[in-house]
Enzyme design. Structure first.
Site, PDB file in Angstrom:
ATOM      1  N   HIS A 178      -8.772   1.353  -6.210  1.00 44.99           N
ATOM      2  CA  HIS A 178      -8.006   0.429  -5.357  1.00 44.99           C
ATOM      3  C   HIS A 178      -6.536   0.730  -5.527  1.00 44.99           C
ATOM      4  O   HIS A 178      -6.048   0.860  -6.655  1.00 44.99           O
ATOM      5  CB  HIS A 178      -8.301  -1.028  -5.720  1.00 44.99           C
ATOM      6  CG  HIS A 178      -9.731  -1.367  -5.495  1.00 44.99           C
ATOM      7  ND1 HIS A 178     -10.253  -1.522  -4.236  1.00 44.99           N
ATOM      8  CD2 HIS A 178     -10.748  -1.516  -6.369  1.00 44.99           C
ATOM      9  CE1 HIS A 178     -11.549  -1.762  -4.350  1.00 44.99           C
ATOM     10  NE2 HIS A 178     -11.872  -1.765  -5.625  1.00 44.99           N
ATOM     11  N   TYR A 229       0.791  -1.234   0.000  1.00 43.56           N
ATOM     12  CA  TYR A 229       0.000   0.000   0.000  1.00 43.56           C
ATOM     13  C   TYR A 229       0.827   1.290   0.000  1.00 43.56           C
ATOM     14  O   TYR A 229       0.266   2.376   0.046  1.00 43.56           O
ATOM     15  CB  TYR A 229      -0.964  -0.006   1.197  1.00 43.56           C
ATOM     16  CG  TYR A 229      -1.939  -1.161   1.152  1.00 43.56           C
ATOM     17  CD1 TYR A 229      -2.901  -1.241   0.144  1.00 43.56           C
ATOM     18  CD2 TYR A 229      -1.885  -2.198   2.088  1.00 43.56           C
ATOM     19  CE1 TYR A 229      -3.782  -2.308   0.071  1.00 43.56           C
ATOM     20  CE2 TYR A 229      -2.773  -3.267   2.032  1.00 43.56           C
ATOM     21  CZ  TYR A 229      -3.714  -3.311   1.021  1.00 43.56           C
ATOM     22  OH  TYR A 229      -4.592  -4.365   0.945  1.00 43.56           O
TER      23      TYR A 229
HETATM   24  O1  CA2 Z   1      -6.082  -2.022  -2.875  1.00 45.99           O
HETATM   25  C1  CA2 Z   1      -6.965  -1.437  -2.233  1.00 45.99           C
HETATM   26  O2  CA2 Z   1      -7.074  -0.220  -2.191  1.00 45.99           O
HETATM   27  C2  CA2 Z   1      -7.953  -2.271  -1.406  1.00 45.99           C
HETATM   28  O3  CA2 Z   1      -9.231  -1.643  -1.494  1.00 45.99           O
HETATM   29  C3  CA2 Z   1      -7.440  -2.237   0.022  1.00 45.99           C
HETATM   30  C4  CA2 Z   1      -8.227  -3.134   0.971  1.00 45.99           C
HETATM   31  C5  CA2 Z   1      -8.376  -4.538   0.399  1.00 45.99           C
HETATM   32  O4  CA2 Z   1      -9.205  -5.319   1.235  1.00 45.99           O
HETATM   33  C6  CA2 Z   1      -8.941  -4.531  -1.006  1.00 45.99           C
HETATM   34  O5  CA2 Z   1      -8.979  -5.840  -1.483  1.00 45.99           O
HETATM   35  C7  CA2 Z   1      -8.079  -3.686  -1.920  1.00 45.99           C
HETATM   36  C8  CA2 Z   1      -7.519  -3.239   2.314  1.00 45.99           C
HETATM   37  C9  CA2 Z   1      -7.229  -1.938   2.958  1.00 45.99           C
HETATM   38  C10 CA2 Z   1      -6.210  -2.168   4.019  1.00 45.99           C
HETATM   39  O6  CA2 Z   1      -5.401  -1.023   4.081  1.00 45.99           O
HETATM   40  C11 CA2 Z   1      -4.220  -1.114   4.755  1.00 45.99           C
HETATM   41  C12 CA2 Z   1      -3.355  -0.085   4.552  1.00 45.99           C
HETATM   42  C13 CA2 Z   1      -2.136  -0.107   5.185  1.00 45.99           C
HETATM   43  C14 CA2 Z   1      -1.811  -1.137   6.040  1.00 45.99           C
HETATM   44  C15 CA2 Z   1      -2.706  -2.157   6.235  1.00 45.99           C
HETATM   45  C16 CA2 Z   1      -3.930  -2.144   5.601  1.00 45.99           C
END
Ligand code: CA2
Length: 137
Positions: free
Chosen positions: A97, A22
């Site tokens: 995303h 991310y």
């Molecule tokens: O890729 C994306 O933006 C997602 O929407 C992010 C979601 C995931 O469940 C989708 O499949 C794709 C997860 C968000 C979690 O965000 C975090 C950010 C930093 C550290 C941990 C989690």
């Protein structure tokens, strides 16, 4: 032009964990830069880990804004209710995303949002939010 940015569950952790997936910037840092890049846009920003709060914000922004940039996080893959909310509002929604959901686990290829959205951007990191904003101008 009023644009709402809405982030779903766990996106408040951006920049603090899983930088390989991310990135290492916090959303607050990115949001400051985004506002500078689009001085003619009035932005609102909302993040919640609660499904109903995201739906309330979609309904609010659906009346008040010209466009919505939505990253529904994990609710993308589970929430019929968020899909229904997008279908029920007037403002166009671009789904973003950060990661390439199509290159990850199979369950991330399912979205209850994509069919209701104006478009979807995935896998371009935070740049995806910027491109989504530009698509409304
Ligand atoms: O890729 C994306 O933006 C997602 O929407 C992010 C979601 C995931 O469940 C989708 O499949 C794709 C997860 C968000 C979690 O965000 C975090 C950010 C930093 C550290 C941990 C989690």
């Amino acid at each position: 032009m009023n644009i709402a940015i809405i982030n779903g569950p766990n996106l408040n952790l951006l920049g603090t964990r899983e930088p390989e997936v991310y990135g290492s910037r916090t959303f607050a840092q990115f949001f400051e830069e985004l506002q500078k890049k689009f001085p003619s846009v009035t932005f609102s920003y909302f993040q919640s880990n609660v499904e109903g709060e995201l739906i309330n914000e979609l309904q609010r922004a659906g009346k008040a804004c010209d466009g919505i940039v939505l990253n529904p996080g994990g609710y993308t893959h589970t929430s019929v209710a968020i899909g229904d909310a997008i279908a029920a509002i007037n403002a166009p929604v671009v789904e973003v995303h950060i990661s390439n959901v199509h290159a990850r686990e199979e369950f991330r290829r399912i979205s209850h949002v994509s069919a209701k959205a104006k478009g979807t951007i995935a896998g371009l990191g935070l740049k995806g939010y910027e491109l989504a904003v530009a698509s409304f101008l």
